[in-house]
Design a protein around this motif. Structure first.
Motif, short mmCIF file in Angstrom:
data_model
loop_
_atom_site.label_atom_id
_atom_site.label_comp_id
_atom_site.label_asym_id
_atom_site.label_seq_id
_atom_site.Cartn_x
_atom_site.Cartn_y
_atom_site.Cartn_z
N LEU A 115 0.30 -1.53 0.17
CA LEU A 115 0.32 0.15 0.03
C LEU A 115 0.94 1.12 -0.24
O LEU A 115 2.31 1.40 1.49
CB LEU A 115 -0.93 0.06 1.34
CG LEU A 115 -2.25 0.93 1.75
CD1 LEU A 115 -3.09 0.89 0.45
CD2 LEU A 115 -2.35 1.31 2.78
N ILE B 87 -4.04 7.31 -2.44
CA ILE B 87 -3.95 6.18 -2.51
C ILE B 87 -3.56 5.09 -2.99
O ILE B 87 -4.83 5.05 -4.28
CB ILE B 87 -4.68 6.12 -1.02
CG1 ILE B 87 -4.71 6.48 0.18
CG2 ILE B 87 -4.61 4.66 -0.82
CD1 ILE B 87 -6.07 6.42 0.82
N ASN C 247 -3.97 1.57 -3.61
CA ASN C 247 -4.02 0.22 -3.42
C ASN C 247 -2.99 -0.89 -4.41
O ASN C 247 -2.35 -0.99 -4.85
CB ASN C 247 -5.42 -0.50 -3.78
CG ASN C 247 -6.05 0.71 -2.63
OD1 ASN C 247 -6.54 0.19 -2.09
ND2 ASN C 247 -6.79 1.53 -3.44
N SER C 248 -3.08 -1.65 -3.22
CA SER C 248 -1.72 -3.06 -4.12
C SER C 248 -2.36 -3.51 -5.00
O SER C 248 -3.53 -3.72 -5.78
CB SER C 248 -2.05 -4.63 -2.83
OG SER C 248 -1.53 -5.30 -3.42
N ASP D 51 -2.76 -2.21 -7.93
CA ASP D 51 -3.19 -0.70 -8.98
C ASP D 51 -1.59 -0.64 -9.95
O ASP D 51 -0.87 -0.38 -9.19
CB ASP D 51 -3.11 -0.11 -8.13
CG ASP D 51 -5.45 -0.12 -7.53
OD1 ASP D 51 -5.91 -1.19 -8.17
OD2 ASP D 51 -5.23 0.80 -7.35
N SER E 191 -6.96 -8.65 0.45
CA SER E 191 -6.82 -8.94 -1.34
C SER E 191 -7.92 -8.23 -1.37
O SER E 191 -8.26 -7.85 -2.84
CB SER E 191 -6.27 -10.19 -1.62
OG SER E 191 -7.33 -11.46 -0.66
N ARG F 60 -10.47 -2.51 -0.36
CA ARG F 60 -9.61 -0.97 -1.64
C ARG F 60 -9.67 0.01 -0.42
O ARG F 60 -11.30 0.55 -0.44
CB ARG F 60 -10.30 -1.52 -2.45
CG ARG F 60 -9.62 -2.34 -3.83
CD ARG F 60 -10.73 -2.00 -4.97
NE ARG F 60 -9.93 -0.39 -5.46
CZ ARG F 60 -8.59 -1.31 -6.28
NH1 ARG F 60 -7.86 -1.11 -6.28
NH2 ARG F 60 -8.50 0.81 -6.75
N PHE F 61 -9.06 0.72 -0.78
CA PHE F 61 -9.42 2.30 -0.12
C PHE F 61 -9.09 3.44 -1.22
O PHE F 61 -8.65 2.97 -2.30
CB PHE F 61 -7.96 2.29 0.59
CG PHE F 61 -6.90 1.62 1.82
CD1 PHE F 61 -7.91 1.89 3.15
CD2 PHE F 61 -6.63 0.79 2.36
CE1 PHE F 61 -7.54 1.54 4.03
CE2 PHE F 61 -6.22 0.16 2.92
CZ PHE F 61 -6.70 -0.01 4.08
N THR G 94 -9.08 6.03 -3.51
CA THR G 94 -7.59 6.24 -4.45
C THR G 94 -7.29 8.24 -3.90
O THR G 94 -6.04 8.27 -3.53
CB THR G 94 -8.08 6.18 -6.44
OG1 THR G 94 -8.55 5.28 -6.51
CG2 THR G 94 -6.51 6.72 -6.52
N TYR H 76 -9.44 2.78 7.69
CA TYR H 76 -10.87 1.80 7.69
C TYR H 76 -11.61 2.43 7.39
O TYR H 76 -13.43 1.46 6.54
CB TYR H 76 -9.99 0.37 7.88
CG TYR H 76 -10.78 -0.47 8.41
CD1 TYR H 76 -10.34 -1.56 6.91
CD2 TYR H 76 -11.72 -0.88 9.43
CE1 TYR H 76 -11.42 -2.36 7.40
CE2 TYR H 76 -12.27 -2.06 9.65
CZ TYR H 76 -12.64 -2.71 8.47
OH TYR H 76 -13.55 -3.64 8.52
N SER I 88 -12.90 3.35 2.83
CA SER I 88 -12.71 2.29 2.03
C SER I 88 -13.70 1.12 1.86
O SER I 88 -15.03 1.66 2.24
CB SER I 88 -11.64 1.17 3.83
OG SER I 88 -12.42 0.59 4.39
N THR J 66 -14.50 -5.49 -2.55
CA THR J 66 -14.15 -5.45 -4.01
C THR J 66 -15.50 -7.05 -3.45
O THR J 66 -15.28 -7.44 -3.06
CB THR J 66 -13.44 -5.79 -4.52
OG1 THR J 66 -12.51 -6.70 -4.06
CG2 THR J 66 -12.07 -4.33 -4.38
#
Length: 286
Positions: free
Chosen positions: A37, A65, A67-68, A70, A101, A104-105, A107, A155, A159, A162
């Motif tokens: 992140l 932000i 996200n992992s 992206d 996984s 999602r935060f 953006t 959070y 957030s 998904t």
């Protein structure tokens, strides 16, 4: 496989994250992705970011932000852009979010125009900067406490989980684009073509061009040129070879395109950079 795609977070000493106060000239960070992140807080200046096919304009006080996993690229504008960089590994985050996984935060979190919110994410980031710069006795504990405050705030307020069909389709396209990025980094010294890239994924030329530009913010050839120049950059001050020889070594044949790409990425010519003997730390894939 190149380290800058799956790079590990280089955590600050005694801290569970990487934290840095960055001041940089106008430059471009080409499209890439990673598993941690990443949070950027714009202190002053302007930044444009393309993340998962969406373009964001960021100004003073805005938070970005990433996200992992992206796919993203960023570009700073003007003489100097100052931002706070915070990177937190997936391993750290899984201690708190068991289904990380699927989390999602948001953006982009716009900056507060008035000081009404005394406990928003920007407040915690500013406090973390102050704690980090002063480094008083026991500062890692206080910094970590503020980091956890920040994560809790994000959070609870910024957030979601998904599950949509749109996000599933985006994951399919991510897999395609990440495969072609890996392919380029393995073969960038060769004379690659657009048709070869599309054929590697089994897509038509038109569809490939459309999704590549959509998710990276640049054309395939722009990305290929960026990768070649960034690999050359790594050798620029550590090698006695001429710039011409380095260009040939890294598959670059057009000097005008090379010079334009280098200045876009690093803000000046390779000759000036080599003469000064100064290359910035390799945060080019942030």
């Amino acid at each position: 496989m190149s380290a800058y795609t799956y790079e590990l977070v280089k955590e600050n000493n005694l801290l569970p994250a990487r934290f840095e106060n960055v001041c940089c000239p106008a430059q471009t960070v080409t499209a890439h992705w990673h598993e941690y992140l990443e949070i950027l807080f714009i202190v002053s200046g302007r930044m444009t970011a393309v993340i998962q096919a969406e373009t964001y304009e960021l100004f003073d006080g805005d938070i970005l932000i990433i996200n992992s996993k992206d796919i993203h690229m960023t570009q700073t504008h003007g003489r100097v852009t100052n931002y706070l960089l915070l990177q937190i590994s997936a391993k750290q985050l899984r201690h708190f979010f068991t289904d990380f996984s699927a989390l999602r935060f948001a953006t982009r979190i716009p900056g507060q125009k008035t000081p009404r919110d005394s406990s928003g994410p920007a407040v915690y980031l500013k406090e973390m900067l102050q704690i980090y710069e002063m480094q008083e006795d026991g500062y890692p504990l206080l910094f970590t406490a503020r980091l956890y405050d920040l994560l809790y705030c994000l959070y609870r307020n910024h957030s979601r989980q998904t599950a949509s069909d749109r996000e599933k389709a985006a994951h399919r396209d991510f897999s395609r684009i990440s495969r072609i990025m890996e392919w380029v980094r393995s073969h960038y010294r060769e004379q690659l073509s657009l048709d070869e890239a599309a054929g590697y994924l089994g897509l038509s030329r038109e569809y490939f061009c459309r999704i590549f530009k959509k998710y990276t913010g640049q054309t395939f050839l722009e990305y290929l040129n960026d990768v070649r120049v960034m690999e050359l950059y790594k050798e620029l001050t550590d090698s006695d070879e001429t710039v011409t020889n380095l260009m040939e070594k890294h598959g670059i044949t057009n000097y005008k395109v090379f010079l334009r790409t280098f200045k876009k990425l690093y803000g000046e010519t390779p000759q000036k950079m080599r003469k000064r003997g100064h290359l910035s730390s390799p945060t080019a894939w942030v």
